[in-house]
Design a protein around this motif. Structure first.
Motif, PDB file in Angstrom:
ATOM      1  N   ARG A   1       0.825  -1.204   0.000  1.00  0.00           N
ATOM      2  CA  ARG A   1       0.000   0.000   0.000  1.00  0.00           C
ATOM      3  C   ARG A   1       0.862   1.258   0.000  1.00  0.00           C
ATOM      4  O   ARG A   1       0.573   2.223  -0.689  1.00  0.00           O
ATOM      5  N   ASN A   2       1.915   1.248   0.789  1.00  0.00           N
ATOM      6  CA  ASN A   2       2.773   2.431   0.895  1.00  0.00           C
ATOM      7  C   ASN A   2       4.218   1.992   0.751  1.00  0.00           C
ATOM      8  O   ASN A   2       4.859   1.596   1.713  1.00  0.00           O
ATOM      9  N   ARG A   3       4.727   2.059  -0.456  1.00  0.00           N
ATOM     10  CA  ARG A   3       6.067   1.541  -0.723  1.00  0.00           C
ATOM     11  C   ARG A   3       7.170   2.428  -0.156  1.00  0.00           C
ATOM     12  O   ARG A   3       8.322   2.046  -0.110  1.00  0.00           O
ATOM     13  N   SER A   4       6.831   3.622   0.263  1.00  0.00           N
ATOM     14  CA  SER A   4       7.846   4.531   0.789  1.00  0.00           C
ATOM     15  C   SER A   4       8.022   4.412   2.298  1.00  0.00           C
ATOM     16  O   SER A   4       8.927   5.006   2.863  1.00  0.00           O
ATOM     17  N   SER A   5       7.149   3.651   2.955  1.00  0.00           N
ATOM     18  CA  SER A   5       7.201   3.574   4.409  1.00  0.00           C
ATOM     19  C   SER A   5       7.288   2.124   4.870  1.00  0.00           C
ATOM     20  O   SER A   5       6.327   1.371   4.784  1.00  0.00           O
ATOM     21  N   LEU A   6       8.461   1.740   5.351  1.00  0.00           N
ATOM     22  CA  LEU A   6       8.647   0.393   5.878  1.00  0.00           C
ATOM     23  C   LEU A   6       7.758   0.160   7.095  1.00  0.00           C
ATOM     24  O   LEU A   6       7.159  -0.899   7.258  1.00  0.00           O
ATOM     25  N   GLU A   7       7.635   1.175   7.943  1.00  0.00           N
ATOM     26  CA  GLU A   7       6.856   1.027   9.161  1.00  0.00           C
ATOM     27  C   GLU A   7       5.376   0.776   8.859  1.00  0.00           C
ATOM     28  O   GLU A   7       4.747  -0.103   9.447  1.00  0.00           O
ATOM     29  N   VAL A   8       4.810   1.549   7.923  1.00  0.00           N
ATOM     30  CA  VAL A   8       3.400   1.385   7.559  1.00  0.00           C
ATOM     31  C   VAL A   8       3.162   0.002   6.979  1.00  0.00           C
ATOM     32  O   VAL A   8       2.214  -0.703   7.346  1.00  0.00           O
ATOM     33  N   ASN A   9       4.009  -0.425   6.074  1.00  0.00           N
ATOM     34  CA  ASN A   9       3.851  -1.736   5.465  1.00  0.00           C
ATOM     35  C   ASN A   9       4.005  -2.862   6.479  1.00  0.00           C
ATOM     36  O   ASN A   9       3.318  -3.873   6.407  1.00  0.00           O
ATOM     37  N   ALA A  10       4.934  -2.690   7.424  1.00  0.00           N
ATOM     38  CA  ALA A  10       5.136  -3.714   8.450  1.00  0.00           C
ATOM     39  C   ALA A  10       3.879  -3.882   9.305  1.00  0.00           C
ATOM     40  O   ALA A  10       3.443  -4.999   9.574  1.00  0.00           O
ATOM     41  N   CYS A  11       3.281  -2.774   9.709  1.00  0.00           N
ATOM     42  CA  CYS A  11       2.067  -2.831  10.536  1.00  0.00           C
ATOM     43  C   CYS A  11       0.920  -3.475   9.777  1.00  0.00           C
ATOM     44  O   CYS A  11       0.181  -4.305  10.317  1.00  0.00           O
ATOM     45  N   GLU A  12       0.769  -3.095   8.499  1.00  0.00           N
ATOM     46  CA  GLU A  12      -0.316  -3.662   7.704  1.00  0.00           C
ATOM     47  C   GLU A  12      -0.102  -5.157   7.463  1.00  0.00           C
ATOM     48  O   GLU A  12      -1.053  -5.942   7.488  1.00  0.00           O
ATOM     49  N   ALA A  13       1.145  -5.544   7.213  1.00  0.00           N
ATOM     50  CA  ALA A  13       1.426  -6.952   6.977  1.00  0.00           C
ATOM     51  C   ALA A  13       1.137  -7.780   8.220  1.00  0.00           C
ATOM     52  O   ALA A  13       0.586  -8.884   8.131  1.00  0.00           O
ATOM     53  N   ILE A  14       1.501  -7.275   9.380  1.00  0.00           N
ATOM     54  CA  ILE A  14       1.228  -7.996  10.629  1.00  0.00           C
ATOM     55  C   ILE A  14      -0.280  -8.154  10.824  1.00  0.00           C
ATOM     56  O   ILE A  14      -0.765  -9.227  11.209  1.00  0.00           O
ATOM     57  N   GLN A  15      -1.049  -7.098  10.547  1.00  0.00           N
ATOM     58  CA  GLN A  15      -2.500  -7.174  10.680  1.00  0.00           C
ATOM     59  C   GLN A  15      -3.087  -8.178   9.699  1.00  0.00           C
ATOM     60  O   GLN A  15      -4.000  -8.940  10.036  1.00  0.00           O
ATOM     61  N   ASP A  16      -2.566  -8.199   8.472  1.00  0.00           N
ATOM     62  CA  ASP A  16      -3.021  -9.175   7.484  1.00  0.00           C
ATOM     63  C   ASP A  16      -2.772 -10.598   7.961  1.00  0.00           C
ATOM     64  O   ASP A  16      -3.618 -11.485   7.815  1.00  0.00           O
ATOM     65  N   LEU A  17      -1.585 -10.833   8.509  1.00  0.00           N
ATOM     66  CA  LEU A  17      -1.244 -12.158   9.020  1.00  0.00           C
ATOM     67  C   LEU A  17      -2.196 -12.571  10.137  1.00  0.00           C
ATOM     68  O   LEU A  17      -2.678 -13.710  10.176  1.00  0.00           O
ATOM     69  N   MET A  18      -2.466 -11.661  11.044  1.00  0.00           N
ATOM     70  CA  MET A  18      -3.354 -11.956  12.165  1.00  0.00           C
ATOM     71  C   MET A  18      -4.777 -12.229  11.688  1.00  0.00           C
ATOM     72  O   MET A  18      -5.441 -13.159  12.167  1.00  0.00           O
ATOM     73  N   ASP A  19      -5.251 -11.425  10.720  1.00  0.00           N
ATOM     74  CA  ASP A  19      -6.606 -11.614  10.217  1.00  0.00           C
ATOM     75  C   ASP A  19      -6.765 -12.952   9.512  1.00  0.00           C
ATOM     76  O   ASP A  19      -7.761 -13.651   9.698  1.00  0.00           O
ATOM     77  N   ALA A  20      -5.795 -13.305   8.673  1.00  0.00           N
ATOM     78  CA  ALA A  20      -5.869 -14.584   7.962  1.00  0.00           C
ATOM     79  C   ALA A  20      -5.826 -15.743   8.946  1.00  0.00           C
ATOM     80  O   ALA A  20      -6.571 -16.728   8.810  1.00  0.00           O
ATOM     81  N   HIS A  21      -4.954 -15.640   9.954  1.00  0.00           N
ATOM     82  CA  HIS A  21      -4.867 -16.691  10.964  1.00  0.00           C
ATOM     83  C   HIS A  21      -6.206 -16.870  11.683  1.00  0.00           C
ATOM     84  O   HIS A  21      -6.690 -17.994  11.850  1.00  0.00           O
ATOM     85  N   GLU A  22      -6.825 -15.767  12.068  1.00  0.00           N
ATOM     86  CA  GLU A  22      -8.095 -15.833  12.784  1.00  0.00           C
ATOM     87  C   GLU A  22      -9.206 -16.370  11.891  1.00  0.00           C
ATOM     88  O   GLU A  22     -10.034 -17.186  12.327  1.00  0.00           O
ATOM     89  N   PHE A  23      -9.214 -15.939  10.639  1.00  0.00           N
ATOM     90  CA  PHE A  23     -10.259 -16.386   9.714  1.00  0.00           C
ATOM     91  C   PHE A  23     -10.208 -17.896   9.507  1.00  0.00           C
ATOM     92  O   PHE A  23     -11.230 -18.589   9.648  1.00  0.00           O
ATOM     93  N   PHE A  24      -9.038 -18.427   9.185  1.00  0.00           N
ATOM     94  CA  PHE A  24      -8.929 -19.864   8.933  1.00  0.00           C
ATOM     95  C   PHE A  24      -9.116 -20.680  10.214  1.00  0.00           C
ATOM     96  O   PHE A  24      -9.576 -21.823  10.172  1.00  0.00           O
ATOM     97  N   LYS A  25      -8.763 -20.092  11.339  1.00  0.00           N
ATOM     98  CA  LYS A  25      -9.011 -20.756  12.626  1.00  0.00           C
ATOM     99  C   LYS A  25     -10.511 -20.941  12.849  1.00  0.00           C
ATOM    100  O   LYS A  25     -10.961 -22.010  13.296  1.00  0.00           O
ATOM    101  N   ILE A  26     -11.293 -19.910  12.523  1.00  0.00           N
ATOM    102  CA  ILE A  26     -12.748 -20.001  12.653  1.00  0.00           C
ATOM    103  C   ILE A  26     -13.308 -21.023  11.669  1.00  0.00           C
ATOM    104  O   ILE A  26     -14.189 -21.830  12.007  1.00  0.00           O
ATOM    105  N   ILE A  27     -12.805 -21.008  10.447  1.00  0.00           N
ATOM    106  CA  ILE A  27     -13.290 -21.937   9.427  1.00  0.00           C
ATOM    107  C   ILE A  27     -13.096 -23.390   9.858  1.00  0.00           C
ATOM    108  O   ILE A  27     -13.960 -24.242   9.648  1.00  0.00           O
ATOM    109  N   LYS A  28     -11.960 -23.694  10.487  1.00  0.00           N
ATOM    110  CA  LYS A  28     -11.667 -25.076  10.883  1.00  0.00           C
ATOM    111  C   LYS A  28     -12.178 -25.435  12.275  1.00  0.00           C
ATOM    112  O   LYS A  28     -12.102 -26.591  12.692  1.00  0.00           O
ATOM    113  N   ASN A  29     -12.700 -24.481  12.998  1.00  0.00           N
ATOM    114  CA  ASN A  29     -13.230 -24.756  14.336  1.00  0.00           C
ATOM    115  C   ASN A  29     -14.401 -25.732  14.243  1.00  0.00           C
ATOM    116  O   ASN A  29     -15.350 -25.494  13.499  1.00  0.00           O
ATOM    117  N   PRO A  30     -14.362 -26.852  14.972  1.00  0.00           N
ATOM    118  CA  PRO A  30     -15.465 -27.822  14.917  1.00  0.00           C
ATOM    119  C   PRO A  30     -16.807 -27.217  15.306  1.00  0.00           C
ATOM    120  O   PRO A  30     -17.856 -27.744  14.927  1.00  0.00           O
TER     121      PRO A  30
END
Length: 295
Positions: free
Chosen positions: A98-127
């Motif tokens: 999203r913001n190629r000029s800011s390492l900090e912004v991209n790092a925060c967004e990437a961490i949030q993406d990782l957390m969201d995907a983890h939570e989403f697939f965790k819910i999908i596989k929850n019995p």
């Protein structure tokens, strides 16, 4: 689960939704190329062509994951998906910087993406997860902007049709208008003429779509949107809507509802797919290598 904490890069190719069903071509390693989802992509849960053997409804799976993990429809916020077949089935997730000029912004967004995907697939596989109703709170709380946009588009297109229903040539009987769904339509609306039934369905959907999701308790929101999904499904079974002329108001409403439905039926299908495909407690997925930035 093979999600990786490495941060952010993107690939130039992204999900090809319609082509995935038209062409069963794979690149070396069994990875299907992808392209970015844009506003014109059809997110219907109903496959338009016969699904390829052994891997049914790929576009339903990829569209659903995209719908739940994308923050909005803008290009830089879309998470596109690739299904990998070899050596074993898994998903690869892609998202542009999203913001190629800011390492900090991209790092925060990437961490949030990782957390969201983890939570989403965790819910999908929850019995305990039985249907999209159990996943809808994730969408409402984590993808509020995206969800509001979908609601607004459905509401706006149906509202624009308010004065058009009487000019559209509906079927003379409810059985012709809704075919095999006529019994459901009759149980919902009795002996109303087809045009009156379509108008009433449209109004009910608009009413649901106007709900303030910031002020209504989650349990009630799930009930409201469950009704809205059912109404959208029924309205799409209408002969008038199904055969709408291109560029007409009815066609625009049809497209808006089709793009809304992966948030319900698409999730139900994804839940079944993941349980049949991934025998362990986790869904196999990974992000593309995002450890460096493009110039």
């Amino acid at each position: 689960m093979s999600s990786t904490p490495n941060l952010v890069d993107t690939i130039s190719s992204s999900l090809s939704l319609s082509r995935y069903n038209r062409e069963q071509k794979t690149e070396p390693g069994g990875i299907h190329p992808a392209r970015h989802v844009d506003e014109d992509d059809d997110l219907t849960i109903r496959p338009r062509r016969k699904s390829p053997p052994k891997i049914p409804k790929q576009h339903v799976i990829t569209n659903t994951i995209t719908s739940y993990l994308s923050k909005s429809d803008s290009r830089e916020e879309v998470v596109s998906v690739t299904i990998n077949i070899s050596p074993e089935v898994s998903f690869t997730l892609h998202k542009p910087l999203r913001n190629r000029s800011s390492l900090e912004v991209n790092a925060c967004e990437a961490i949030q993406d990782l957390m969201d995907a983890h939570e989403f697939f965790k819910i999908i596989k929850n019995p305990q997860t039985e249907s999209y109703k159990d996943v809808l709170p994730f969408l409402i709380t984590r993808r509020k902007k995206f969800f509001k946009k979908r609601l607004w588009v459905v509401r706006a297109t149906l509202k624009a049709m308010s004065g058009e229903w009487s000019t559209i040539g509906t079927s003379p009987s409810i059985h012709e208008e809704f075919s095999s769904f006529s019994s459901i339509a009759c149980s919902r609306f009795g002996a109303l003429p087809p045009v009156d039934m379509l108008i009433k369905l449209s109004v009910e959907i608009q009413t649901c779509a106007r709900v303030n999701i910031d002020a209504v308790p989650m349990g009630r929101l799930v009930q409201i949107f469950n009704c809205m999904f059912e109404d959208c499904h029924l309205l799409l079974r209408s002969r008038t809507i199904a055969k709408a002329a291109p560029r007409s108001g009815a066609a625009a409403a049809k497209s808006a509802m089709e793009r809304f439905l992966p948030l319900s039926g698409g999730v139900d299908y994804l839940i079944k797919f993941c349980r049949n495909t991934f025998p362990g407690p986790e869904v196999r997925y990974q992000w593309t290598d995002r450890s460096y930035f493009e110039d």
